[in-house]
Design a protein around this motif. Sequence first.
Motif, PDB file in Angstrom:
ATOM      1  N   HIS A  96      -3.055 -14.162  -5.011  1.00 23.64           N
ATOM      2  CA  HIS A  96      -1.711 -14.122  -4.420  1.00 23.64           C
ATOM      3  C   HIS A  96      -1.595 -12.966  -3.418  1.00 23.64           C
ATOM      4  N   PRO A  97      -0.956 -13.212  -2.291  1.00 24.96           N
ATOM      5  CA  PRO A  97      -0.867 -12.169  -1.245  1.00 24.96           C
ATOM      6  C   PRO A  97      -0.154 -10.891  -1.680  1.00 24.96           C
ATOM      7  N   LEU A  98       0.706 -10.963  -2.695  1.00 23.69           N
ATOM      8  CA  LEU A  98       1.423  -9.759  -3.131  1.00 23.69           C
ATOM      9  C   LEU A  98       0.493  -8.714  -3.743  1.00 23.69           C
ATOM     10  N   TRP A  99      -0.688  -9.147  -4.242  1.00 21.48           N
ATOM     11  CA  TRP A  99      -1.623  -8.175  -4.839  1.00 21.48           C
ATOM     12  C   TRP A  99      -2.369  -7.379  -3.777  1.00 21.48           C
ATOM     13  N   MET A 100      -2.503  -7.936  -2.572  1.00 24.86           N
ATOM     14  CA  MET A 100      -3.425  -7.388  -1.578  1.00 24.86           C
ATOM     15  C   MET A 100      -3.086  -5.979  -1.078  1.00 24.86           C
ATOM     16  N   PRO A 101      -1.814  -5.657  -0.800  1.00 24.71           N
ATOM     17  CA  PRO A 101      -1.513  -4.277  -0.371  1.00 24.71           C
ATOM     18  C   PRO A 101      -1.925  -3.232  -1.409  1.00 24.71           C
ATOM     19  N   LEU A 102      -1.649  -3.515  -2.689  1.00 19.97           N
ATOM     20  CA  LEU A 102      -2.018  -2.572  -3.745  1.00 19.97           C
ATOM     21  C   LEU A 102      -3.532  -2.456  -3.861  1.00 19.97           C
ATOM     22  N   LEU A 103      -4.243  -3.569  -3.757  1.00 17.93           N
ATOM     23  CA  LEU A 103      -5.710  -3.530  -3.823  1.00 17.93           C
ATOM     24  C   LEU A 103      -6.282  -2.686  -2.683  1.00 17.93           C
ATOM     25  N   GLY A 104      -5.696  -2.822  -1.499  1.00 17.18           N
ATOM     26  CA  GLY A 104      -6.138  -2.010  -0.368  1.00 17.18           C
ATOM     27  C   GLY A 104      -5.959  -0.531  -0.645  1.00 17.18           C
TER      28      GLY A 104
END
Length: 204
Positions: A16-24
């Motif tokens: 899900h795209p919502l996880w991506m900022p935190l993963l970055g």
Amino acid sequence: MKSLRRFSKAVSILGHPLWMPLLGCLYYFYAIPNYLDNQLITAKLLAISILTIFLPIVFLFISKNLKLISDYELSKVRERRLFLMLFILLILVLLNRIIDVYNYRTLFYFFSGILFSGIISLLFSMFSIKISLHALGISGLTCFIIGLSLSFHVSMLLSIVFFTLFLGVVSSSRVFQNAHTVPEIFLGIIAGISPQLYFFSYWV
């Protein structure tokens, strides 16, 4: 067939795209050398999680209860517009209050890329063109990891290969679920990569 659908659903949730900022941010804080205080890192990650995950999810629940959206996946293009506008606003708040360009230059331009990806998605939705936000998020994150590897001279080949393969798996699952067409997947990838590549010149 039922197990395959369950697998596709699980993959879509994980990608899900919502996880991506935190993963970055996790890659920035923990995969490259830094001398930041652990308490400061935790506080930043918490603030970022609230703005990019918690508040958007709450907004989706409220919108569903108010019948502003028909489903949580925002399958209808017009239902995406309000959510994308909120997300863009939250990223602007984050850039102004949480991540400043002087102390967190790399993250500032990472989120600037996310901001422009959100704006591109919103513009597409205004013309009733649906693009894959899953593909957008994963491709943008992969591009950022490549930038980290180049900028800090740290080998992240395994991560880059993993997220490239993961992008393929998630994209295939979205097509299998009839959530997107192949052109919508490619538009999502372009919308995710292009802003990150543009901001490479500011920090890589």
